[in-house]
Design a protein around this motif. Structure first.
Motif, mmCIF file in Angstrom:
data_model
loop_
_atom_site.group_PDB
_atom_site.id
_atom_site.type_symbol
_atom_site.label_atom_id
_atom_site.label_comp_id
_atom_site.label_asym_id
_atom_site.label_seq_id
_atom_site.Cartn_x
_atom_site.Cartn_y
_atom_site.Cartn_z
ATOM 1 N N PHE A 10 -1.862 1.749 -9.506
ATOM 2 C CA PHE A 10 -1.185 1.200 -8.478
ATOM 3 C C PHE A 10 -0.238 0.168 -9.025
ATOM 4 O O PHE A 10 -0.556 -0.427 -10.001
ATOM 5 N N LEU A 11 0.442 -0.489 -8.042
ATOM 6 C CA LEU A 11 1.376 -1.661 -8.227
ATOM 7 C C LEU A 11 0.470 -3.114 -8.293
ATOM 8 O O LEU A 11 -0.410 -3.106 -7.517
ATOM 9 N N ASP A 12 0.711 -3.893 -9.317
ATOM 10 C CA ASP A 12 -0.025 -5.116 -9.308
ATOM 11 C C ASP A 12 1.048 -6.474 -9.187
ATOM 12 O O ASP A 12 1.556 -6.741 -10.144
ATOM 13 N N ARG A 21 3.252 7.579 -3.501
ATOM 14 C CA ARG A 21 2.510 6.072 -3.228
ATOM 15 C C ARG A 21 3.154 4.989 -3.896
ATOM 16 O O ARG A 21 3.430 4.058 -3.118
ATOM 17 N N LEU A 22 3.361 5.092 -5.238
ATOM 18 C CA LEU A 22 4.178 3.725 -5.735
ATOM 19 C C LEU A 22 5.495 3.767 -5.191
ATOM 20 O O LEU A 22 5.989 2.282 -5.092
ATOM 21 N N THR A 67 6.403 4.171 -2.135
ATOM 22 C CA THR A 67 6.393 3.396 -0.747
ATOM 23 C C THR A 67 5.878 2.167 -1.021
ATOM 24 O O THR A 67 6.365 1.464 -0.137
ATOM 25 N N GLU A 68 4.991 1.815 -1.882
ATOM 26 C CA GLU A 68 4.533 0.434 -2.338
ATOM 27 C C GLU A 68 5.860 -0.367 -2.565
ATOM 28 O O GLU A 68 5.908 -1.543 -2.136
ATOM 29 N N ASP A 117 8.230 -1.576 -0.118
ATOM 30 C CA ASP A 117 7.525 -2.946 0.715
ATOM 31 C C ASP A 117 7.976 -4.013 0.029
ATOM 32 O O ASP A 117 8.031 -5.329 0.573
ATOM 33 N N TYR A 118 8.225 -4.423 -1.314
ATOM 34 C CA TYR A 118 8.581 -5.315 -2.133
ATOM 35 C C TYR A 118 10.150 -5.656 -2.094
ATOM 36 O O TYR A 118 10.380 -6.721 -2.379
#
Length: 90
Positions: A36-38, A81-82, A84-85, A88-89
């Motif tokens: 996941f992104l952190d 998913r990464l 897509t996440e 958002d940033y």
């Protein structure tokens, strides 16, 4: 005399450019094998850094840079998913 604090440098696994730790986004693989992104940069696990652009993430996917960084086969849905996440940033 004031001590100058060193800015930690990290390298993007896709484009190989160096930047400050804050200028890059960390992708983590934890003990459970979740990827996941952190955004905090403090999550436990193995970390790999990438520029805050979908372009660099796509490059990393193409070159399988995350597979190398985490020493495992990263599933396609994790990459999606990464992406897509990351959007958002931006």
């Amino acid at each position: 005399m004031q001590k100058v604090k060193k800015v930690p440098q990290r390298k993007c696994i896709a484009c190989q450019e160096r930047d400050s730790k804050k200028g890059l986004i960390r992708i983590v693989k934890n003990k459970e094998g979740e990827i996941f992104l952190d955004p905090t940069g403090k999550a436990n696990g193995r970390g790999a850094y990438i520029c805050k652009s979908a372009e660099c993430l796509k490059k990393a996917i193409k070159s399988k840079a995350l597979n190398k960084a985490f020493k495992m086969e990263v599933p396609q849905e994790v990459y999606e998913r990464l992406l897509t996440e990351l959007e958002d940033y931006e």
